[in-house]
Design a protein around this motif. Structure first.
Motif, PDB file in Angstrom:
ATOM      1  N   SER A 129       0.851  -1.189   0.000  1.00  0.00           N
ATOM      2  CA  SER A 129       0.000   0.000   0.000  1.00  0.00           C
ATOM      3  C   SER A 129       0.884   1.234   0.000  1.00  0.00           C
ATOM      4  O   SER A 129       1.503   1.570   1.005  1.00  0.00           O
ATOM      5  CB  SER A 129      -0.921   0.003   1.227  1.00  0.00           C
ATOM      6  OG  SER A 129      -1.895  -1.014   1.123  1.00  0.00           O
TER       7      SER A 129
ATOM      8  N   SER B  82       2.300   2.339   3.736  1.00  0.00           N
ATOM      9  CA  SER B  82       2.725   1.091   4.384  1.00  0.00           C
ATOM     10  C   SER B  82       3.765   0.396   3.537  1.00  0.00           C
ATOM     11  O   SER B  82       3.462  -0.520   2.764  1.00  0.00           O
ATOM     12  CB  SER B  82       1.514   0.168   4.613  1.00  0.00           C
ATOM     13  OG  SER B  82       0.544   0.809   5.410  1.00  0.00           O
TER      14      SER B  82
ATOM     15  N   TYR C 286       3.102  -5.575   5.427  1.00  0.00           N
ATOM     16  CA  TYR C 286       2.058  -5.989   4.490  1.00  0.00           C
ATOM     17  C   TYR C 286       0.833  -6.421   5.274  1.00  0.00           C
ATOM     18  O   TYR C 286       0.912  -7.258   6.165  1.00  0.00           O
ATOM     19  CB  TYR C 286       2.557  -7.136   3.611  1.00  0.00           C
ATOM     20  CG  TYR C 286       1.526  -7.646   2.632  1.00  0.00           C
ATOM     21  CD1 TYR C 286       0.957  -6.799   1.681  1.00  0.00           C
ATOM     22  CD2 TYR C 286       1.127  -8.984   2.644  1.00  0.00           C
ATOM     23  CE1 TYR C 286       0.022  -7.264   0.779  1.00  0.00           C
ATOM     24  CE2 TYR C 286       0.193  -9.460   1.745  1.00  0.00           C
ATOM     25  CZ  TYR C 286      -0.367  -8.594   0.816  1.00  0.00           C
ATOM     26  OH  TYR C 286      -1.302  -9.064  -0.077  1.00  0.00           O
TER      27      TYR C 286
ATOM     28  N   SER D 211      -3.436  -3.881  -1.093  1.00  0.00           N
ATOM     29  CA  SER D 211      -2.473  -2.989  -1.743  1.00  0.00           C
ATOM     30  C   SER D 211      -3.161  -1.750  -2.280  1.00  0.00           C
ATOM     31  O   SER D 211      -4.382  -1.672  -2.352  1.00  0.00           O
ATOM     32  CB  SER D 211      -1.806  -3.722  -2.911  1.00  0.00           C
ATOM     33  OG  SER D 211      -2.761  -3.984  -3.935  1.00  0.00           O
ATOM     34  N   SER D 212      -2.339  -0.769  -2.676  1.00  0.00           N
ATOM     35  CA  SER D 212      -2.827   0.400  -3.401  1.00  0.00           C
ATOM     36  C   SER D 212      -1.636   1.087  -4.052  1.00  0.00           C
ATOM     37  O   SER D 212      -0.537   1.090  -3.501  1.00  0.00           O
ATOM     38  CB  SER D 212      -3.565   1.369  -2.475  1.00  0.00           C
ATOM     39  OG  SER D 212      -2.667   1.947  -1.549  1.00  0.00           O
TER      40      SER D 212
ATOM     41  N   THR E 194     -11.523  -4.496   3.373  1.00  0.00           N
ATOM     42  CA  THR E 194     -11.415  -3.311   2.529  1.00  0.00           C
ATOM     43  C   THR E 194     -12.469  -3.400   1.436  1.00  0.00           C
ATOM     44  O   THR E 194     -13.244  -4.345   1.361  1.00  0.00           O
ATOM     45  CB  THR E 194     -10.020  -3.217   1.891  1.00  0.00           C
ATOM     46  OG1 THR E 194      -9.810  -4.363   1.054  1.00  0.00           O
ATOM     47  CG2 THR E 194      -8.941  -3.173   2.952  1.00  0.00           C
TER      48      THR E 194
ATOM     49  N   THR F 195      -9.058  -0.069  -7.915  1.00  0.00           N
ATOM     50  CA  THR F 195      -8.123  -0.875  -7.139  1.00  0.00           C
ATOM     51  C   THR F 195      -8.882  -1.894  -6.300  1.00  0.00           C
ATOM     52  O   THR F 195      -9.947  -1.598  -5.755  1.00  0.00           O
ATOM     53  CB  THR F 195      -7.273   0.005  -6.206  1.00  0.00           C
ATOM     54  OG1 THR F 195      -8.111   0.626  -5.226  1.00  0.00           O
ATOM     55  CG2 THR F 195      -6.570   1.096  -6.987  1.00  0.00           C
TER      56      THR F 195
END
Length: 469
Positions: free
Chosen positions: A84, A88, A92, A96-97, A445, A459
Motif C-alpha cells: 500500500s 505502508s 504488508y 495494496s494500493s 477493505t 483498485t
C-alpha cells in the motif's frame, strides 16, 4: 474522498422569504441564500487546468478496462506482493494500493516475512515501480531498500520517502534517486516544494523537534533548528504544512511556525491549514462533535467564526477553473482572505457525531452535495451557492450510511459506493452511465475508484485496473 461519511440537512424554510435579498455586512462581504432553480444559465465553460482526483479523458460512456497490474507483473521475486503506497512500505496487511505521482503511477512490491494475518507482517527490501498510465507497463523500477512510507502529495515530480533515519527523494518520471541520505534524528516528514526541501524529525528521546530547510544536495543549507515539545514529557510530533508553515503540539497547544524562517507565529487549537494560507482553529466538543471552528490569518488573528461548524475534510473530487472556496459549516469562504462568499445550510449535515460536510465533489461551477438521508443529490452554483438541480441518488440502496469514493473528468462526477460506479452529468445531475465494481477479495477493505496519473483506476486488494481510452 476517503471513508468519511458525508450528508446534508435540508434547506431551512425561513430562508425562502429572503430569496433574492442582498445583505451587505459591515465588512462588505456579500452573503446570499437562494431557493431552488430548475435551469442554469452560464457562459461557455472555462478551461480547467488541474484539480483533485481528476482524470484527463472525458468519460461520456461506460469505460472499458485497458490493463490490469498484479505483483507478478512487476516482480519476479517468489512471494512478492503489492504494498500500500504511500503509507505502508515496511509491513504488508494483505491488501495494496498504488499512488498518483502526477504523470506516473507508482506501485511498490516486496516479499513479506510470513503470511499476513491481517495485523501486518514485516517485508523485505522494497522496489518502487513507475507505471505508464496508458499501458500499465513499468517505465522504471528502483530498488529502494527499507522504507516506512512516502509523502502523499508529489510536487514537480519529486517523490519523497523516508525510513526511520533516512531521507529518499526520487524523480517520479525516471525513477532516478535525487537524494538518499541518513540522519542523526528520527525522520517524521519530508516535503519538496518549489525546489526547497523541508524535513521534520525528532531527537532520540522524542522531546525535541528537528526542522531543516535546504536543497536536495544539502537539506540544512538554509537553516536547521530544534524545538522543545509543547507538552513536557510528551513526545513531539512535528508536521509540515508547506509552503508557509510547520506546527508542533496538539489539541489547544498547537504551535504554528513560519516554515521559511523557523520563527514562531502563534499557539492555539489549530485543526487545519489550507492551501492559500488560511488557518482553521477547531475546539472539539467533549462529546466528540465538531465543536467550534474559526478561520485565522497568518499571525493567528481572527478572520471569522464558522457558524454551525463541521469537521474539516476536503477529500472530494474537484475540477474548477475558478479557485475553490473553503466550504465548511454552512458557508463558502475565500481561500486566501477568509471572507464569506455565500451561505447555504444544505452543505452541512448532522448526525450523532456532529456536523459533517455534504459536499461530494466540485465539477467546474457546480458543487454536488448529498441529502441527509443519502437518497438525493443536488447541484449548487459555485459562485453564489443557490441550488440549480436536485435528483434521486443513482445508487439503488443509498442511505445516510453510504460511503463514497470518486473522481471527476471535469464534466461528470463519478462515484462508487463499493458495489457499483455511477457517473452523473454535473450540469444537471442526470445519470450518464453505471458499471459494477469487480470483487475486492478482502472483506476488510473495498474496491475503490481512483484518479491516478490522469487515468480512472479501480483498485482491489490484490490488483489495480486502468479504465478508459
Amino acid at each position: 474522498m476517503g471513508s468519511a461519511a458525508q450528508w446534508f440537512t435540508g434547506a431551512n424554510r425561513w430562508r425562502l422569504w429572503i430569496a433574492g435579498l442582498v445583505v451587505v455586512v459591515a465588512a462588505g462581504v456579500l452573503v446570499i441564500a437562494w431557493p431552488d432553480s430548475s435551469t442554469k444559465k452560464s457562459a461557455p465553460p472555462a478551461p480547467v487546468a488541474g484539480g483533485r482526483f481528476r482524470v484527463t479523458t472525458v468519460l461520456d460512456s461506460t469505460p472499458a478496462a485497458a490493463w490490469t497490474v498484479r505483483a507478478a507483473d512487476l516482480s519476479s521475486e517468489p512471494g512478492a506482493v503489492l504494498l500500500s503506497v504511500p503509507h505502508s512500505l515496511d509491513r504488508y496487511y494483505g491488501f495494496s494500493s498504488p499512488m498518483d505521482a502526477g504523470t506516473t503511477i507508482v506501485a511498490a512490491t516486496a516479499v513479506p516475512a510470513s503470511v499476513s494475518d491481517g495485523t501486518g507482517v514485516p517485508v523485505g527490501p522494497v522496489r518502487l515501480h513507475g507505471l505508464d498510465s496508458d499501458t500499465g507497463k513499468p517505465r522504471w523500477t528502483t530498488d529502494v531498500g527499507e522504507l516506512t512510507s512516502c509523502g502523499e502529495r508529489v510536487f514537480a515530480g519529486m517523490l519523497t520517502c523516508k525510513g526511520a533515519h533516512r531521507i529518499l527523494i526520487i524523480d517520479s518520471a525516471t525513477g532516478s534517486v535525487v537524494t538518499d541520505r541518513t540522519t542523526d534524528f528520527e525522520v517524521v516528514d519530508v516535503q519538496v516544494r518549489d525546489g526547497v526541501v523541508s524535513v521534520a524529525g525528532r531527537t532520540a528521546d522524542g522531546q525535541s523537534a528537528v526542522i531543516t530547510r535546504g536543497t536536495v544536495a544539502d537539506i540544512a543549507a538554509t537553516w536547521s533548528k530544534t524545538y522543545p515539545t509543547a507538552v513536557p514529557g510528551e513526545p513531539v510530533q512535528p508536521r509540515l504544512d508547506p509552503p508557509d508553515y510547520f506546527r508542533l503540539g496538539r489539541d489547544s497547544h498547537v504551535q504554528v511556525y513560519d516554515l521559511r524562517s523557523g520563527e514562531p507565529l502563534f499557539t492555539g487549537p489549530v485543526g487545519n491549514i489550507f492551501d492559500g494560507g488560511i488557518i482553521a482553529s477547531q475546539v472539539i466538543d467533549r462529546s466528540g462533535t465538531a465543536g467550534t471552528v474559526a478561520l485565522l490569518g497568518r499571525d493567528g488573528h481572527l478572520i471569522t467564526d464558522v457558524a454551525n461548524a463541521t469537521f474539516m475534510l476536503e477529500w472530494y473530487p474537484a475540477a474548477s477553473a475558478a479557485p475553490l472556496p473553503i466550504m465548511t459549516g454552512e458557508s463558502a469562504y475565500d481561500r486566501t482572505t477568509g471572507a464569506i462568499l455565500w451561505t447555504n445550510p444544505e452543505i452541512r449535515i448532522s448526525d450523532v457525531a456532529g456536523g459533517k460536510s455534504a459536499v461530494q465533489g466540485v465539477v467546474r461551477d457546480t458543487v454536488i452535495i448529498r441529502s441527509q438521508d443519502g437518497t438525493t443529490l443536488s447541484g449548487l452554483d459555485l459562485t453564489d451557492g443557490h441550488r440549480i438541480w436536485q435528483r434521486p441518488s443513482p445508487f439503488e440502496h443509498a442511505s445516510q450510511f453510504t460511503l463514497y469514493d470518486g473522481v471527476t473528468d471535469a464534466t461528470h462526477l463519478i462515484l462508487t459506493d463499493g458495489v457499483t460506479v455511477q457517473a452523473i452529468d454535473a450540469a444537471d445531475g442526470s445519470p450518464v452511465w453505471s458499471m459494477s465494481l469487480p470483487p475486492n477479495g478482502d472483506p476488510r477493505t473495498r474496491a475503490q475508484v481512483r484518479a491516478l496519473a490522469g487515468r480512472m483506476v479501480i483498485t482491489t486488494a490484490q490488483d489495480f485496473t486502468g479504465y478508459g481510452v
